[in-house]
Motif scaffolding. Sequence first.
Motif, short mmCIF file in Angstrom:
data_model
loop_
_atom_site.label_atom_id
_atom_site.label_comp_id
_atom_site.label_asym_id
_atom_site.label_seq_id
_atom_site.Cartn_x
_atom_site.Cartn_y
_atom_site.Cartn_z
N ASP A 130 13.17 -0.33 1.72
CA ASP A 130 12.00 -1.18 2.20
C ASP A 130 10.77 -0.60 1.69
O ASP A 130 9.68 -0.85 2.46
CB ASP A 130 11.98 -0.46 3.88
CG ASP A 130 12.12 1.05 3.90
OD1 ASP A 130 12.06 1.39 2.65
OD2 ASP A 130 12.00 1.52 5.06
N PRO A 162 7.30 -1.51 -0.62
CA PRO A 162 6.67 -2.86 -0.51
C PRO A 162 6.81 -3.40 -2.11
O PRO A 162 7.33 -2.74 -3.03
CB PRO A 162 5.19 -2.34 -0.36
CG PRO A 162 5.28 -0.98 -0.87
CD PRO A 162 6.56 -0.27 -0.34
N ASN A 196 -2.60 -1.52 -5.29
CA ASN A 196 -2.03 -1.22 -4.08
C ASN A 196 -1.10 -0.09 -4.17
O ASN A 196 -0.96 0.71 -3.10
CB ASN A 196 -1.00 -2.43 -3.63
CG ASN A 196 -1.76 -3.52 -3.09
OD1 ASN A 196 -2.97 -3.62 -3.04
ND2 ASN A 196 -1.27 -4.49 -2.65
N SER A 248 0.32 4.88 4.88
CA SER A 248 0.49 3.97 5.93
C SER A 248 -0.04 2.63 5.25
O SER A 248 0.05 1.40 6.06
CB SER A 248 -0.09 4.11 7.10
OG SER A 248 -1.54 4.55 6.88
N ASN A 301 -0.69 -0.98 3.91
CA ASN A 301 0.30 -2.31 3.75
C ASN A 301 -0.05 -3.01 2.45
O ASN A 301 -0.75 -3.57 2.03
CB ASN A 301 -0.02 -3.42 4.86
CG ASN A 301 0.88 -4.52 4.86
OD1 ASN A 301 1.86 -4.43 4.05
ND2 ASN A 301 0.73 -5.64 5.56
N GLU A 358 2.32 -4.68 0.77
CA GLU A 358 3.03 -6.07 0.46
C GLU A 358 2.23 -7.12 0.27
O GLU A 358 1.29 -7.45 1.07
CB GLU A 358 3.95 -6.30 1.78
CG GLU A 358 4.99 -7.34 1.43
CD GLU A 358 6.50 -6.81 1.04
OE1 GLU A 358 7.33 -7.46 0.96
OE2 GLU A 358 6.66 -5.58 1.11
#
Length: 362
Positions: free
Chosen positions: A178, A180, A328, A337, A339, A341
């Motif tokens: 899981d 990103p 990223n 935390s 995001n 993706e």
Amino acid sequence: MAFVPKYAFLVNWIKDQILHGDLHFGDRLYSENELCSIFGISRQTVRQAIGILEQEQVVSRRRGSGTYVTWQKKPARRGTKKIGVISTYVGEYIFMDILHSVEAVLSTNGYATQISFTHNQVENERRALRAMLDSDVDGIIVEPTKSGLPNPNLSMYDEFRSRNIPVLFFNAKYPGLDFPVVRLDDIAAGEMVTSFLIGRGHTKIAGIFQCDDIQGMLRYEGYIQALEKNNIEINSQRILWFSTEDIDELSLYPERIMKRVKDCSAVCCYNDQIAVKVIKVLEKNGISVPDDISVTGMDNSTLAELCIPPLTSVYNPISLLGETAAKNLLSLIEDPSFNAEVLFRPVVIERSSVAVHTQSVS
């Protein structure tokens, strides 16, 4: 002020006690009666909070003994200012442009880059991952190896997670993890380029896709979706699957391609690299592109522009992809935390390898 349920307040209070060192791994928690008395809440509320903490594996209830802390506060890592980058290839196709963009962002932000290449072999990936762990990098950016097949290295990625080392994939990701990913929307790419061919009058469209990378499966899924949306029958005889080890043999054994494109007016190829090979095979067999058959690629690499004829291809923002992946990952290092993706929307770049197909009238 937002209302916080009493059970949620108790859940957060217990977690804070652990984070601030007031409760440690193995410590016995206050009893239900004690928690009811301290916070002026009901036994039902306490049990609801403890149930949530059990599900999150923060505490564990022992019959006849009490509730104990089972979650350990992980010590903060000391940064090394090194980022690991694992790519399947280096100087071939689109990979160099991606890696240049990654390295530029990392170096600008004061990070050294440790790069390894797998050549799409899982044993090479395992060695690269181990080297990154031994170097105690601050994070890794990875292009998965043979992402369309079960991978024996997934436990290595669990070790990165246990050490709080961020992992970010590019181009593809393993279905079982899981972490990103920053990539092109491959399903949309396959659907878009196939729909483009259909819009030019083609209904008998061959497809050539890579089977050991998840990108090939996703692009094939898009190809199928386009055919279904246009009520075109799917014909398995028009599909050629190849693996990493087969790439060079596509030119050596042209009959594999010729068998699949028979009676077709167009070919949708997995990427530009394959499309160029297909065009050469077709021309050696007396089939002109695009007069006799149209050909499309994906990724809009430099091969698409240099190809004769210039290749219609799906735009993949290679430099932006590498830049985004690096930025990223750095954001993940600062804030786990975050995001990270990103799915880039494809665009068809039309060139002269596709002609309008006029259906013959009997």
